[in-house]
Write a protein that holds these residues in place. Structure first.
Motif, PDB file in Angstrom:
ATOM      1  N   ASP A 145       0.864  -1.175   0.000  1.00  8.54           N
ATOM      2  CA  ASP A 145       0.000   0.000   0.000  1.00  8.54           C
ATOM      3  C   ASP A 145       0.905   1.231   0.000  1.00  8.54           C
ATOM      4  OD1 ASP A 145      -1.836   2.003   0.365  1.00  8.54           O
ATOM      5  OD2 ASP A 145      -2.357   1.461   2.427  1.00  8.54           O
ATOM      6  N   LYS A 196       2.036   6.567   4.876  1.00  9.01           N
ATOM      7  CA  LYS A 196       2.846   5.372   5.161  1.00  9.01           C
ATOM      8  C   LYS A 196       2.929   4.459   3.937  1.00  9.01           C
ATOM      9  CE  LYS A 196      -0.992   2.414   6.231  1.00  9.01           C
ATOM     10  NZ  LYS A 196      -2.031   3.208   5.605  1.00  9.01           N
ATOM     11  N   GLN A 239      -7.764   1.850  -4.703  1.00  6.84           N
ATOM     12  CA  GLN A 239      -7.654   1.668  -3.248  1.00  6.84           C
ATOM     13  C   GLN A 239      -8.996   1.424  -2.558  1.00  6.84           C
ATOM     14  OE1 GLN A 239      -5.138   4.296  -1.049  1.00  6.84           O
ATOM     15  NE2 GLN A 239      -3.356   3.790  -2.273  1.00  6.84           N
ATOM     16  N   ASP A 278     -12.685   5.385   2.809  1.00  2.00           N
ATOM     17  CA  ASP A 278     -11.351   5.233   3.404  1.00  2.00           C
ATOM     18  C   ASP A 278     -10.699   6.619   3.472  1.00  2.00           C
ATOM     19  OD1 ASP A 278      -8.991   2.916   3.833  1.00  2.00           O
ATOM     20  OD2 ASP A 278      -8.247   4.843   3.124  1.00  2.00           O
ATOM     21  N   THR A 334      -6.566  -1.083   3.294  1.00  2.20           N
ATOM     22  CA  THR A 334      -6.158  -1.185   1.882  1.00  2.20           C
ATOM     23  C   THR A 334      -5.181  -2.342   1.680  1.00  2.20           C
ATOM     24  OG1 THR A 334      -6.459   1.189   1.654  1.00  2.20           O
ATOM     25  CG2 THR A 334      -5.200   0.103  -0.079  1.00  2.20           C
TER      26      THR A 334
END
Ligand SMILES: Nc1ncnc2c1ncn2[C@@H]1O[C@H](COP(=O)(O)OP(=O)(O)OP(=O)(O)O)[C@@H](O)[C@H]1O
Ligand SMILES: [Mg+2]
Length: 411
Positions: free
Chosen positions: A10, A15, A187, A209, A372
């Motif tokens: 991801d 991140k 995603q 999300d 995700t």
């Protein structure tokens, strides 16, 4: 008990997360073997803006996941997000081929391919396509036409197209970090595989999300993805608002948000309890900030984001037909009372979704921000993730790594 080993990366705004996992073919349970988590670099709102930074962040995430799992990562599943994705619905028709006019899988494939062949500009390419409904001889709303009788089969598909150059930058960043790509999806769709049940999709549900740089929305009805979109707003914007209003460094603003943040600001009578001492721009100097003001800032951004999400739901034409409500994932969905504020605005159930069906190192990824990555694992396993035989690659890992190390020394 048959397993598939699947690797997902991801590439988020905040991140980069590489997960190595085994998926049980029978139960669909995910056993996490390794996780490589690194702060993201070179990605803004889902878009790779500095390819070298992104490559080094992905490479170090891969290396960590390899070290923890003992698995040598070769091929991975990846998901795209960002304003460079746009969605549309396309209809295409074919004549049923067989002499007895019975619709076969071949007819469905031809109709889907016809939907895929819509003209899209040269610089764009299809990154997602799923049939959402079929029409047989004018009869609408058919879910699975296999075996039906008819002359003309139409398919209506939900399609997401991406800017070719920006998608290519994401793909290259992963490849140049040392991993081949099995497949790319979007995603929101990936996250849905982690936090939604078949029942949710069947009844009608919205997956939202909220990451660091984008909010990815996917609306499901009758078991299919009906509508999807990406809003260029995420948790980073909440933090930025604090920076601007309170004139604080980004790091302090993020700390305030994570430790004292709430999407609903309660007025506080006790002035002393309302004051927080925070690090200012001047090293070693503290600045006093009001918790009420902090939460008013967060509330304003949260309310605006909720309005944008509601607009998208209305735009999908499915408002009022989503009994399973809204499922929130992504790190920023954890802002305290965000779900409550949303519930007040929408009048349908709102819940926070955490990845389901986990075993193994599940406590590491049992949080909404891993939706995700974990969703990609499950989706990948349904798209032919590696079988058990490939597990032998694990045992080669250290030998190969040593070999690579020696070769690098000599080069
Ligand atoms: N408890 C919390 N309260 C409020 N915000 C939070 C909390 N925990 C994490 N966040 C925010 O979540 C965001 C990161 O979420 P996430 O890890 O899902 O993003 P990402 O996947 O890297 O980004 P994107 O999906 O947008 O590319 C950050 O902005 C962070 O401040
Ligand atoms: Mg994300």
């Amino acid at each position: 008990m048959a397993h598939r080993t699947v690797v997902a990366i991801d590439v988020g705004t905040t991140k980069i997360c590489t997960v190595v996992a085994q998926v049980d073919d029978d139960t669909d349970e995910i056993s996490v073997l390794g996780l490589g988590l690194t702060p993201s670099k070179g990605v803004e709102r889902g878009v790779v803006v500095n390819i070298d930074d992104t490559i080094s962040a992905i490479a170090s995430s891969i290396e960590r996941a390899e070290r923890l799992s003992g698995y040598r990562i070769t091929a991975v599943y990846v998901a795209a997000t960002g304003r460079y994705l746009t969605s549309l619905n396309s209809r295409a028709a074919v004549a049923v081929a067989g002499p007895d006019r019975e619709i076969t899988a071949n007819d469905i494939t031809r109709a889907t391919e016809a939907a895929r062949s819509i003209t899209i500009p040269m610089q764009r390419e299809i990154v997602f396509l799923e049939p959402r409904t079929y029409v047989v001889d004018g009869n609408e709303d058919i879910r699975d036409p296999t075996g039906m009788f008819g002359y003309r089969l139409e398919v209506e598909a939900h399609i997401v197209v991406a800017d070719r150059m920006l998608l290519e930058n994401l793909i290259r960043s992963v490849q140049r970090s040392g991993a081949e790509i099995n497949e790319v999806t979007i995603q929101s769709y990936a996250a849905s595989w982690a936090v939604l049940s078949d029942d949710d999709r069947e009844q009608g549900v919205v997956l939202v999300d909220i990451g660091g740089g984008t909010t990815d929305i996917a609306i499901f009805a009758k078991g299919r993805l009906w509508h999807s979109c990406v809003l260029p707003v995420g948790g980073g914007h909440f933090t930025n608002d604090i920076v601007l209003v309170m004139q604080l460094p980004y790091r302090t603003a993020e700390w305030l948000k994570l430790n004292y943040g709430s999407a609903i600001a309660e007025p506080c009578d006790d002035e002393e309890a309302d004051i927080i001492s925070a690090e200012s721009f001047v090293p070693g100097e503290e600045q006093l900030v009001s918790r009420t003001l902090l939460n008013e800032v967060l509330h304003a951004r949260a309310a605006e984001l909720i309005q944008l999400i509601l607009q998208e739901i209305r735009h999908s034409g499915y408002e009022g037909m989503l009994p399973a409500g809204i499922v929130l994932s992504g790190g920023a969905a954890q802002l305290p009372r965000f779900d409550e504020l949303m519930r007040d605005h929408v009048g349908i159930p709102v819940r926070i979704g955490t990845p389901r069906g986990l075993t193994g190192l599940d406590d590491l990824v049992d949080r909404p921000e891993f939706a995700t990555a974990i969703g990609l694992i499950r989706w990948g396993s349904h798209h032919g993730g590696l079988g058990d035989d490939d597990r032998q690659a694990m045992h080669e890992s250290w030998v190969r790594r040593l070999f690579r190390f020696v070769r690098e020394l000599w080069s």
